[in-house]
Design an enzyme around this catalytic site. Structure first.
Site, PDB file in Angstrom:
ATOM      1  N   TYR A 282       0.604  -1.205  -0.060  1.00  0.00           N
ATOM      2  CA  TYR A 282      -0.123   0.055  -0.012  1.00  0.00           C
ATOM      3  C   TYR A 282       0.992   1.257   0.162  1.00  0.00           C
ATOM      4  CZ  TYR A 282      -4.768  -1.871   0.597  1.00  0.00           C
ATOM      5  OH  TYR A 282      -6.158  -2.114   0.429  1.00  0.00           O
TER       6      TYR A 282
ATOM      7  N   ASP B 177     -12.302  -9.005   3.601  1.00  0.00           N
ATOM      8  CA  ASP B 177     -13.582  -8.650   2.713  1.00  0.00           C
ATOM      9  C   ASP B 177     -14.396 -10.337   2.768  1.00  0.00           C
ATOM     10  OD1 ASP B 177     -13.584  -6.168   2.321  1.00  0.00           O
ATOM     11  OD2 ASP B 177     -14.135  -6.445   0.284  1.00  0.00           O
TER      12      ASP B 177
END
Ligand code: IPM
Ligand code: MG
Length: 370
Positions: free
Chosen positions: A143, A255
């Site tokens: 990231y 998720d």
């Protein structure tokens, strides 16, 4: 009554403001009961901030966030801002908060509440009683790793690249959060990487192993490749207690894990920084769901993930275990009574909107404290 605690509320975009409104009602309820008094400020982030101030998050909001004892975050993003370019993404708001406040440990529980056992697409016998915690590293890895970019090669082709990188310190500090949590749970950790393919994965495994031997010999540590972990989460999710993993794998696996429970609209999360010399740590709490632009403004969003994020805030930032449990019990009881928002509808239950759900929570809180 506890002394004033500084709380920064950042509703953001999409359904963020409407679900946050219901949490504010619960905060007001607690305030009336003198359970807690917050020194509360609210501000703009994400698309809302782009519209009003031309940037996803201002320096002044970041400064307020640094000062706050806890941040309650909604969600950011939506189609309206998708064409603005990479440096004007609403998502920059949450990424900047994580990075600049050094909020490195993202705690994402996946819990199946008994009244919702049928809301999952998985069979009840696979998920009943599920209670796992994903600890996702949230300020490092691909990231934020450098170098990154899109470059033009001598032959005229282009190349896009990002860098997965982890230092000993980064792995150890998120590892400690996970090990400490495991000690309060079933005392088991699964560390997830791709040590079969990636150097950074191999290193992650070495550091976790050494950390366990040195500081947590009482906690059971196992290792798992990320692809296998995705498969195992669907096959038999109850084998897990605490999962600790990198930023990108944690993004994907959380998720997946959230959907085991049947509704993204139910799951809270906490992102914690390192404690300072006074033991004070920055912390941000947000639902796992996004801004859900498709249903925003229609009054049908599920406010429970935002509310349960607030419960986590009470527990982790202020040690208010009893009040956190009270809110969680209220949510559970309201669901048990048969009320459902659209996302968790099941045959034989009653469909209600955001504010009726909020109202029902307040009534249940009244009942539980009568
Ligand atoms: C999350 C989200 C964010 C992430 C986005 C909004 C940048 O997907 O919190 O999981 O990728 O971390
Ligand atoms: Mg994500």
């Amino acid at each position: 009554m506890a002394a004033n605690k500084k709380l920064l509320v950042l509703p953001g975009d999409g359904i963020g403001p409407e679900v946050m409104r219901e949490v504010r009602r619960v905060i007001d309820w607690m305030d009336r009961r003198r359970m807690v008094r917050f020194d509360m400020a609210e501000d703009l982030v994400g698309g809302a901030s782009i519209d009003a101030r031309g940037t996803p998050i201002t320096e002044s909001v970041l400064a307020k966030a640094r000062e706050a004892d806890a941040i309650l975050f909604g969600s950011v993003g939506g189609p309206k801002w998708e064409k603005l370019g990479f440096d004007m993404r609403p998502e920059i708001a949450i990424l900047a908060l994580r990075k600049q406040l050094d909020l490195f440990a993202n705690l994402r529980p996946a819990i199946v509440l008994e009244p919702l056992v049928d809301a999952s697409t998985l069979k009840p016998e696979v998920i009943r009683g599920l209670d796992l915690m994903i600890v996702r590293e949230s300020t490092g890895g691909i990231y934020f790793g450098e170098p990154r970019g899109i470059e033009t090669l001598p032959d005229g082709q282009q190349r896009g690249f990002d860098t997965e990188t982890y230092t000993t310190h980064e792995i150890e500090r998120v590892g400690r959060v996970a090990f400490d949590l495991a000690r309060k749970r079933q005392n088991r950790i699964t560390s997830v990487e791709k040590a079969n393919v990636m150097q950074s994965g191999l290193f992650w495994r070495q550091v976790m192993t050494a950390l366990q031997q040195r500081e947590y010999p009482d906690v059971e540590l196992s290792h798992m490749y990320a692809d296998n972990c995705a498969m195992q989460l669907v096959r038999n999710p109850r084998q897990f207690d605490v999962i600790v993993t990198s930023n990108i794998f944690g993004d994907l696996l959380s998720d997946l894990a959230s959907m085991l429970t049947g509704s993204l609209g139910m799951l809270p999360s906490a992102t914690l920084g390192a404690p300072d010399a006074m033991g004070r740590r920055s912390a941000l709490y947000e639902p796992i769901h996004g801004s859900a632009p498709d249903i925003a403004g229609r009054g049908i969003a599920n406010p429970l993930a935002q509310l349960l994020s607030f419960a986590m805030l009470l527990r982790f930032s202020f040690g208010m275990e009893e009040d956190a449990t009270l809110i969680e019990r209220a949510a559970n009881n309201v669901l048990a009574s048969g009320l459902r928002t659209a996302d968790i509808m099941a045959p034989g239950t009653a469909k209600v909107g955001t504010s009726v759900m909020g109202e029902a929570i307040l009534r249940e809180l009244d009942k539980l404290t009568a």
